[in-house]
Scaffold this motif. Structure first.
Motif, PDB file in Angstrom:
ATOM      1  N   VAL A  78      49.981  44.576  33.195  1.00 21.46           N
ATOM      2  CA  VAL A  78      48.933  45.569  32.923  1.00 21.46           C
ATOM      3  C   VAL A  78      47.637  44.854  32.553  1.00 21.46           C
ATOM      4  CG1 VAL A  78      48.190  47.411  31.351  1.00 21.46           C
ATOM      5  CG2 VAL A  78      50.545  47.390  32.233  1.00 21.46           C
ATOM      6  N   LYS A  79      47.744  43.896  31.621  1.00 20.53           N
ATOM      7  CA  LYS A  79      46.527  43.198  31.160  1.00 20.53           C
ATOM      8  C   LYS A  79      45.820  42.488  32.313  1.00 20.53           C
ATOM      9  CE  LYS A  79      47.474  42.567  26.281  1.00 20.53           C
ATOM     10  NZ  LYS A  79      46.961  41.835  25.129  1.00 20.53           N
ATOM     11  N   PHE A  80      46.593  41.776  33.139  1.00 20.44           N
ATOM     12  CA  PHE A  80      45.954  41.054  34.254  1.00 20.44           C
ATOM     13  C   PHE A  80      45.423  42.033  35.307  1.00 20.44           C
ATOM     14  CE2 PHE A  80      48.744  37.310  32.971  1.00 20.44           C
ATOM     15  CZ  PHE A  80      47.690  36.602  32.425  1.00 20.44           C
ATOM     16  N   GLY A  81      46.210  43.068  35.614  1.00 15.42           N
ATOM     17  CA  GLY A  81      45.763  44.045  36.610  1.00 15.42           C
ATOM     18  C   GLY A  81      44.418  44.646  36.212  1.00 15.42           C
ATOM     19  N   VAL A  82      44.302  45.005  34.939  1.00 16.52           N
ATOM     20  CA  VAL A  82      43.055  45.584  34.432  1.00 16.52           C
ATOM     21  C   VAL A  82      41.932  44.543  34.499  1.00 16.52           C
ATOM     22  CG1 VAL A  82      41.917  46.482  32.352  1.00 16.52           C
ATOM     23  CG2 VAL A  82      44.220  47.293  32.971  1.00 16.52           C
ATOM     24  N   ALA A  83      42.247  43.316  34.064  1.00 14.06           N
ATOM     25  CA  ALA A  83      41.223  42.255  34.070  1.00 14.06           C
ATOM     26  C   ALA A  83      40.731  41.961  35.486  1.00 14.06           C
ATOM     27  CB  ALA A  83      41.791  40.978  33.435  1.00 14.06           C
ATOM     28  N   PHE A  84      41.615  42.118  36.486  1.00 16.42           N
ATOM     29  CA  PHE A  84      41.209  41.821  37.868  1.00 16.42           C
ATOM     30  C   PHE A  84      40.528  43.021  38.539  1.00 16.42           C
ATOM     31  CE2 PHE A  84      45.054  38.677  38.224  1.00 16.42           C
ATOM     32  CZ  PHE A  84      44.452  37.849  37.294  1.00 16.42           C
ATOM     33  N   GLY A  85      40.424  44.137  37.808  1.00 18.17           N
ATOM     34  CA  GLY A  85      39.639  45.271  38.326  1.00 18.17           C
ATOM     35  C   GLY A  85      40.427  46.351  39.036  1.00 18.17           C
ATOM     36  N   ALA A  86      41.756  46.273  39.015  1.00 20.00           N
ATOM     37  CA  ALA A  86      42.556  47.307  39.689  1.00 20.00           C
ATOM     38  C   ALA A  86      42.651  48.561  38.817  1.00 20.00           C
ATOM     39  CB  ALA A  86      43.955  46.772  39.973  1.00 20.00           C
ATOM     40  N   GLU A  87      42.987  49.689  39.459  1.00 21.48           N
ATOM     41  CA  GLU A  87      43.329  50.882  38.679  1.00 21.48           C
ATOM     42  C   GLU A  87      44.827  50.787  38.399  1.00 21.48           C
ATOM     43  OE1 GLU A  87      42.174  55.021  39.941  1.00 21.48           O
ATOM     44  OE2 GLU A  87      44.320  55.320  39.579  1.00 21.48           O
ATOM     45  N   VAL A  88      45.194  50.712  37.126  1.00 23.72           N
ATOM     46  CA  VAL A  88      46.579  50.388  36.763  1.00 23.72           C
ATOM     47  C   VAL A  88      47.319  51.604  36.204  1.00 23.72           C
ATOM     48  CG1 VAL A  88      48.045  48.935  35.310  1.00 23.72           C
ATOM     49  CG2 VAL A  88      45.936  47.988  36.278  1.00 23.72           C
ATOM     50  N   THR A  89      48.487  51.844  36.771  1.00 19.58           N
ATOM     51  CA  THR A  89      49.373  52.907  36.279  1.00 19.58           C
ATOM     52  C   THR A  89      50.668  52.260  35.795  1.00 19.58           C
ATOM     53  OG1 THR A  89      48.529  54.451  37.919  1.00 19.58           O
ATOM     54  CG2 THR A  89      50.668  54.993  36.924  1.00 19.58           C
TER      55      THR A  89
END
Ligand code: NAP
Ligand code: ZN
Length: 347
Positions: free
Chosen positions: A192-203
């Protein structure tokens, strides 16, 4: 030889308990460091229980290791006494195969040497992991750790961190992508943390409704309770990627239905039993199932540096070593918030 204190499982049926053993002396290319913190990975539990394959016992688990360097060999150039150092899941590899040459030591064609439950390159000495007071590792497999971050919360980056960072980088997950992270545990919360940091919309896709508030605090945009038929239906056909971190048996077909056309489900979780996948789950929508194992040493260093720069660490619950069995029991129930880290001063 170096007298070492540890917690070990004597067999797959026994609880972990204090055990002493000898590590090799510091060779010319080795770094020795005193272990301050060690994360508790679900792989530790899989291995002490022989979930995957018959293990080497006594077994000292632990592959999310950080501490301070106390000795270096004569030819060591990258580390000096007093540095903060880390070790993840690997301590050696052949260093000359095609994969090792491309910084993919985790896929060493001769087999990489795991930090524990593995044999040194000589094929004779078992390796013992981080639930111990000190470790000796060849320089190439030791990572530099910044002193800017909380060291205890850095430890889980050495496995949970790199295991989620590496596939998200490989598949170039970022802006414009809808990423689902399946399972909110040690790996999942880092995903979650990396997905958010890389700019994705995370579910977050979770079986635990009571993790929703935490998921949002970690930065997730949405939360789907996968045991709720309506929520699951509403999520169908919506994700470009699913990062599957689940440790136990689960229905791949159910989750594949949540992918968009051309979507990819990336498996990093390692359930002991093989999954059954229907061809129809893949062919309607040209979907892919992929997998990824930890990350190479260079990429692990890149991830640690990225985390230092962006102030990313694991959300941890610190435990005393004597409470390791209770932590395992909670992990089996999915009750991890979100990584147990052992304070090795309690050994
Ligand atoms: P963990 O902290 O125990 O988290 C696993 C999460 O999966 C649980 O918290 C739970 O989250 C979910 N879950 C558990 N059982 C489930 C089920 N039957 N169905 C659906 N969801 C379920 O474990 P971890 O340390 O993150 O490790 C996860 C897996 O990755 C393990 O199998 C581990 O061995 C593997 N691993 C692989 C690599 C690699 O290189 N590929 C590296 C490290 C670990 P919810 O409560 O949110 O549902
Ligand atoms: Zn691990």
């Amino acid at each position: 030889m170096i007298q070492t204190k540890s917690y070990a499982a004597q067999s797959p049926d026994s609880d972990l308990a204090p055990w002493s053993f000898e590590r090799r002396d510091v060779g010319p290319h080795d770094v020795q460091f005193d272990i301050q913190y060690c994360g508790v990975c679900h792989s530790d539990l899989h291995q002490v229980k022989n979930d995957w394959f018959p293990g080497i016992f006594p077994m000292v688990p632990g592959h999310e290791i950080v501490g301070r360097v106390i000795k270096v060999g004569d030819h060591v150039t990258k580390f000096k006494v007093g540095d903060i150092a880390g070790v993840g899941c690997m301590v050696d590899s052949c260093q000359h195969c095609e994969n090792c040459k491309q910084d993919l030591e985790q896929y060493c064609l001769e087999g990489s040497t795991q930090t524990y439950n593995s044999m040194e390159r000589d094929g004779k000495m078992p390796t013992y992991g981080g639930y111990s007071n000190t470790i000796v590792v060849r320089e190439e497999f030791v990572l530099h750790v910044s002193d800017k971050l909380n060291l205890a919360a850095v430890a889980p980056l050495l496995c949970a961190g790199i295991t989620t960072y590496s596939p998200l980088r490989h598949w170039k997950v970022g802006k414009g992508h809808k990423l689902a992270v399946l399972g909110l545990g040690g790996l999942g919360h880092m995903g979650v943390k990396f997905g958010v940091a890389f700019g994705a919309e995370v579910t977050v896709l979770s079986t635990s409704p009571n993790k929703e508030a935490d998921a949002k605090k970690l930065g997730a945009h949405k939360f789907v309770v996968t045991t709720d038929a309506e929520q699951l239906k509403a999520a169908q056909g919506t994700f470009d990627f699913i990062l599957d971190t689940v440790s136990a048996e689960h229905d791949f077909n159910m989750y594949l239905a949540l992918l968009r056309t051309n979507g990819t489900m990336i498996c990093v979780g390692a359930p002991p039993k093989p999954a059954q996948i229907s061809a129809f789950s893949l062919l309607g929508g040209r979907k892919s199932v992929a997998g990824s194992g930890i990350g190479g040493i260079a990429e692990t260093q890149e991830m640690l540096d990225y985390c230092a720069e962006h102030n990313i660490v694991s959300a941890i619950e610190m435990i005393d070593i004597k409470d390791i069995q209770a932590a395992y029991d909670r992990m089996v129930k999915g009750d991890v918030r979100y990584r147990f880290v052992i304070d090795m001063a309690t050994l």
